[in-house]
Design an enzyme around this catalytic site. Structure first.
Site, PDB file in Angstrom:
ATOM      1  CD  GLU A 123      -2.794   1.139   2.504  1.00 40.44           C
ATOM      2  OE1 GLU A 123      -4.202   1.163   2.248  1.00 40.44           O
ATOM      3  OE2 GLU A 123      -2.233   0.546   3.403  1.00 40.44           O
ATOM      4  N   GLY A 268       2.698   0.939  11.330  1.00 42.64           N
ATOM      5  CA  GLY A 268       2.497   0.202  12.453  1.00 42.64           C
ATOM      6  C   GLY A 268       2.045  -1.276  12.089  1.00 42.64           C
ATOM      7  CB  ALA A 269       0.190  -3.436  11.576  1.00 39.59           C
ATOM      8  CG  MET A 270      -0.182  -3.932   4.693  1.00 40.54           C
ATOM      9  SD  MET A 270      -1.116  -2.352   4.415  1.00 40.54           S
ATOM     10  CE  MET A 270      -2.001  -3.091   3.150  1.00 40.54           C
ATOM     11  CD  GLU A 271      -5.269  -2.487   5.210  1.00 47.31           C
ATOM     12  OE1 GLU A 271      -5.623  -1.627   4.610  1.00 47.31           O
ATOM     13  OE2 GLU A 271      -4.026  -2.248   6.270  1.00 47.31           O
ATOM     14  CG  ASN A 272      -0.298  -7.625   3.699  1.00 48.12           C
ATOM     15  OD1 ASN A 272      -0.346  -6.682   2.902  1.00 48.12           O
ATOM     16  ND2 ASN A 272       0.609  -7.884   4.511  1.00 48.12           N
ATOM     17  CD  GLU A 303      -3.414  -3.058  10.533  1.00 44.55           C
ATOM     18  OE1 GLU A 303      -3.838  -3.517   9.411  1.00 44.55           O
ATOM     19  OE2 GLU A 303      -3.032  -2.091  10.824  1.00 44.55           O
ATOM     20  CG  HIS A 306      -8.043  -2.645   7.775  1.00 43.17           C
ATOM     21  ND1 HIS A 306      -8.569  -1.735   7.171  1.00 43.17           N
ATOM     22  CD2 HIS A 306      -6.994  -1.859   8.405  1.00 43.17           C
ATOM     23  CE1 HIS A 306      -8.198  -0.443   7.354  1.00 43.17           C
ATOM     24  NE2 HIS A 306      -7.250  -0.695   8.065  1.00 43.17           N
ATOM     25  CD  GLU A 325      -6.051   2.608   7.201  1.00 39.39           C
ATOM     26  OE1 GLU A 325      -5.908   2.283   8.580  1.00 39.39           O
ATOM     27  OE2 GLU A 325      -5.662   2.222   5.967  1.00 39.39           O
TER      28      GLU A 325
END
Length: 850
Positions: A123, A268-272, A303, A306, A325
């Site tokens: 992203e 902080g993190a990613m919602e894969n 996450e 998401h 978000e």
């Protein structure tokens, strides 16, 4: 190349994507990997378009059986596709570069054991760095990943990890295997993922609301596994699953749920989908403030939310990024309060998220929540306090406006109608209107399509006995953004009880609209304590206390029985200091006199950050040195008086080390570091050792030899980052010149090391040490923007801006530079406007402090 919204809309009208098959070879060395992409898609017969592919080289492009000349159709960023058929098959064979910027396929070598770890971060527009892709969120497809990698690695993607098949040895003679993942559901490319390397894992499972067993995994590098608190992550995950499946009315939509702590992560993190990547800093090597533990919990829940809002249902274009978000941010705090041990999460929301939102919303770059996103560059700079924190705050206001049950009913209808599809904001508003019976048209225009934050303050009259004879709420707006908005808020009346606690004795909830709102219900009430506007923090607005309440708060702030109202008073005081309505040193006095009694870790953390800002920028220059020394002395005393081993004790010591300046204070830091001075209960663990050593480096009491010795003691990724910070903080002109050369001129540092070095460079006791770099900054900006990815450029443009030269000259030089920018430099212009605003605000605060 910068994809525009117009291009995306045109491409979306031309084609629909069915599937991607991506074959990757991760055994080709440390610079590039092999990437072969086969895309099946439909298109308007005879149409022309392009596919995105950021490559090192392209060796073959085959469209519907015809070989295209890569030199003619590929420019390293896009591949031109002409003469499309109704049904198309495209194959792109390329080599793509590994990244060290936290974008695309990031490659990291663990200094502890030399092992290689990879992970993706896609992203906004970076899946194109790993495979050829129509990179926009509304062109969803299925993705099949086939990956050749060293046999001893573990591979994780969106689909469950298959059994690897051994392959012939590579050119280096190393054992290799092939992992062939099953196709994903229809996803946007930015939530696909690949994580590869000798990651270690802890496994578990849960049974979800439909009786399906969901495998769970928590992953980290081998050298960090001893610190991984997997049980806590699993507990939060189960609580989140239970809450979200109940609230959303749709079972978890993917086959498994893995959470991977990865190195050098930019966010902080990613919602894969089904394979969430999380900042490795959330693997705690020792005692940390509870605020960080809570922040990790909120991140885990964010996450997970998401998976429904973002992955199952995805925005059509990035102008609805805010809703992605904001929704996840709101729901993560709601889940924390209602279904985890973090029942004070709304206090954290008020102190962390809302303070960020208010700050962002008062910048010259503020924008409506529903922002115009014309291209990918606009998206990148809109990962900000408006998109996350203001949006979430306004959602909370919306929930108060329509009702909690009605809001969730609308959300459930939205998910049921739009699963696996792309949506726009109105799709959600339609369902919320149907569920609540409220017309949200005007609400949406006022809250989502305008910028700026309102201020609400009480205007009241008392009789001789101190009884209220009139009470009015007065709403104002800044000149640049004059919108007055409707607010649903509460007024709380507080006074001391028999035990000396400040408790609420009355609560009144009402709608506030327009410039003046009369509150006749309070007429006849004695004003014998504190009146708090926006009690329970339902509304998004700055508030002011009436003079009697302000005096009462200053005397009794630490006596609040509950954390949230106390936090709202803290916030009001901070707003007044930032707005130069209260002298900086008066705010410091309030903070240092009351923070010792603060029980909420996140509030302590934020107050200490605000303390640093006030000392470094808002106190008048002639008073600053003395103010810093007095604050450091007070922090040391607070640490010594805190409960042994407590959260606050640790935070106060860290803040003391940050501000220690006098020789006596630096002596104390050295004694704590070498163990000759003990503070009962304080464990001087490795991360704290680095902070104490850096304090001595900044104070001229340690240098490279001591840094090297500490790095030998802690030659880990954390240690290398800390050493980079300390090295750049060495208080000599030569060290600053060397750091500038590494960061700005050479430009070879990874994202994590560069970020640490930037932080260290600006750690000085005497801002004159940085003065030579004020002009050098502006000279370097064009080259930085041209040669760095956005993540690396932003670190430098924000971190090395000469904010410590807090003078009108810095403002004037920024203005002069802004005049040289063209219309294509919108992102750079925004960053510099925000930098300049911080200096202007500091100058106003300093004037008020004199």
């Amino acid at each position: 190349m910068n994809l525009t919204r117009a291009e995306a809309e045109e491409r979306s009208a031309l084609l629909s994507v069915d599937s991607y098959t991506v074959d990757l070879d991760l055994t080709r060395g440390d610079r590039v990997f092999g990437s072969t992409t086969t895309v099946r898609f439909t298109a308007k017969d005879g149409a022309s378009t392009f596919i995105d592919a950021v490559t090192d080289s392209v060796s073959q492009v085959i469209l519907n059986g015809a070989d295209l000349d890569p030199a003619q159709v590929s420019d390293g960023v896009r591949i031109q596709l002409d003469g499309l058929a109704a049904e198309n098959v495209l194959t792109v064979v390329a080599e793509n570069p590994y990244m060290n910027t936290g974008e695309g396929l990031h490659r990291f070598v663990d200094p502890v054991d030399g092992e290689v770890y990879l992970y993706t971060q896609f992203e906004v527009p970076d899946s194109r760095r790993m495979f050829a892709v129509f990179e926009q969120p509304d062109l969803k497809a299925t993705f099949t990943f086939n990956v050749t990698a060293p046999a001893h690695w573990d591979l994780v993607s969106n689909s469950p990890t298959p059994v690897p098949v051994p392959q012939p040895a590579g050119e280096d003679g190393g054992a290799r295997s092939l992992w062939s993942f099953t196709p994903t559901p229809r996803l946007s490319s930015y939530v696909t993922a690949l994580i590869a390397g000798p990651y270690q894992s802890v496994r578990s499972e849960l049974v979800n609301s439909e009786g399906r067993t969901i495998p769970l995994g928590v992953f980290a590098r081998k050298s960090l596994m001893q610190y991984l608190d997997a049980d806590n992550i699993f507990e939060l995950t189960r609580q989140g699953f239970e809450f979200f499946e109940q609230q959303f009315g749709i079972p978890y939509p993917f086959e498994k749920y893995d959470q991977l702590f990865v190195p050098e992560f930019n966010a902080g993190a990613m919602e894969n989908a089904g394979a969430v990547t999380i900042l490795e800093g959330y693997v705690f090597r020792g005692q940390v403030p509870q605020a960080q533990v809570e922040r990790r919990a909120i991140t885990v829940l964010h996450e997970l939310a998401h998976m429904w809002f973002g992955d199952l249902v995805t925005m059509r274009w990035w102008n609805d990024l805010w809703l992605n978000e904001s929704f996840a941010e709101y729901m993560s705090h709601l889940a924390a309060v209602e279904n985890t041990a973090f029942t004070n999460a709304w206090t954290t929301f008020a102190s962390v998220e809302k303070s960020w939102a208010y700050r962002q919303d008062q910048l010259p770059s503020t924008h409506p929540i529903f922002a115009a996103i014309n291209d990918l560059a606009d998206v990148e700079v809109n990962f900000d306090g408006i998109t996350y924190a203001k949006g979430a705050s306004v959602l909370r206001q919306l929930v108060a406006w329509v009702g909690q049950e009605e809001f969730m009913a609308g959300v459930r209808a939205y998910f049921a109608k739009h699963a696996w599809k792309n949506t726009v904001l109105n799709d959600l508003l339609v369902e919320l209107e149907a569920a609540s019976g409220r017309d949200l048209g005007d609400w949406g225009k006022l809250w989502l399509e305008t910028a700026g934050v309102n201020t609400i303050k009480p205007e009241l009259e008392l009789d001789a006995a101190g009884v209220i004879t009139s009470f009015t709420l007065v709403q104002t707006a800044p000149e640049d953004h004059p919108t007055l908005r409707p607010h649903r808020l509460a007024i709380g009346l507080y006074s001391l009880d028999a035990e000396g606690r400040l408790v609420r004795t009355r609560r009144l909830e009402l709608d506030v609209d327009g410039e003046r709102t009369e509150v006749p219900e309070l007429v006849g009430t004695p004003h014998d304590g504190l009146i708090l506007i926006n009690d329970d923090d339902l509304a998004y607005t700055k508030v002011r206390l009436d003079p009697a309440s302000w005096s009462y708060a200053q005397e009794h702030l630490s006596a609040f029985a509950e954390s949230l109202p106390r936090t709202l008073v803290w916030a009001s005081a901070w707003d007044a200091a930032r707005d130069a309505e209260v002298p900086a040193r008066q705010y410091l006095q309030l903070l240092l006199n009351n923070i010792g009694a603060e029980t909420d870790s996140s509030v302590v953390l934020i107050q200490l950050r605000q303390l640093a800002t006030t000392l470094n920028f808002y106190v008048a220059p002639e008073h600053r040195e003395q103010a810093i020394i007095e604050a450091a002395d007070a922090l040391l005393e607070l640490a010594e008086n805190a409960a042994p081993g407590s959260d606050s004790q640790l935070q106060f010591i860290k803040a003391f080390a940050l501000h220690a300046r006098s020789q006596a204070q630096l002596d104390c830091v050295a004694e704590i570091l070498d163990g000759t001075r003990e503070i009962p209960g304080l464990a001087v663990e490795q991360d704290l050792r680095w902070e104490l050593l850096t304090s001595l480096v900044v104070g001229g009491r340690a240098a490279q030899a001591e840094i090297d010795a500490e790095l030998e003691r802690d030659n880990t990724a954390n240690g290398q980052n800390s050493a980079a910070l300390a090295k750049a903080a060495i208080a000599t002109p030569e060290a600053k010149a060397a750091a500038w050369q590494e960061i700005v001129v050479d430009g070879k540092l990874s994202n994590a090391i560069q970020g640490s070095a930037v932080s260290g460079f600006t750690r000085v006791h005497d801002a004159a040490l940085l003065a030579p770099y004020a002009e050098k900054f502006f000279e370097a900006v064009p080259g930085i923007v041209k040669s760095r990815t956005l993540a690396l450029a932003q670190q430098i443009l924000v971190g090395l801006y000469p904010s410590y030269q807090t003078t009108q000259q810095t403002v004037d030089r920024t203005n002069a530079f802004l005049e040289t920018l063209d219309e294509d430099s919108a992102a750079l212009r925004r960053t510099l406007l925000e930098n300049r605003d911080a200096v202007e605000r500091a100058l106003r605060a300093q004037a008020a402090d004199v």
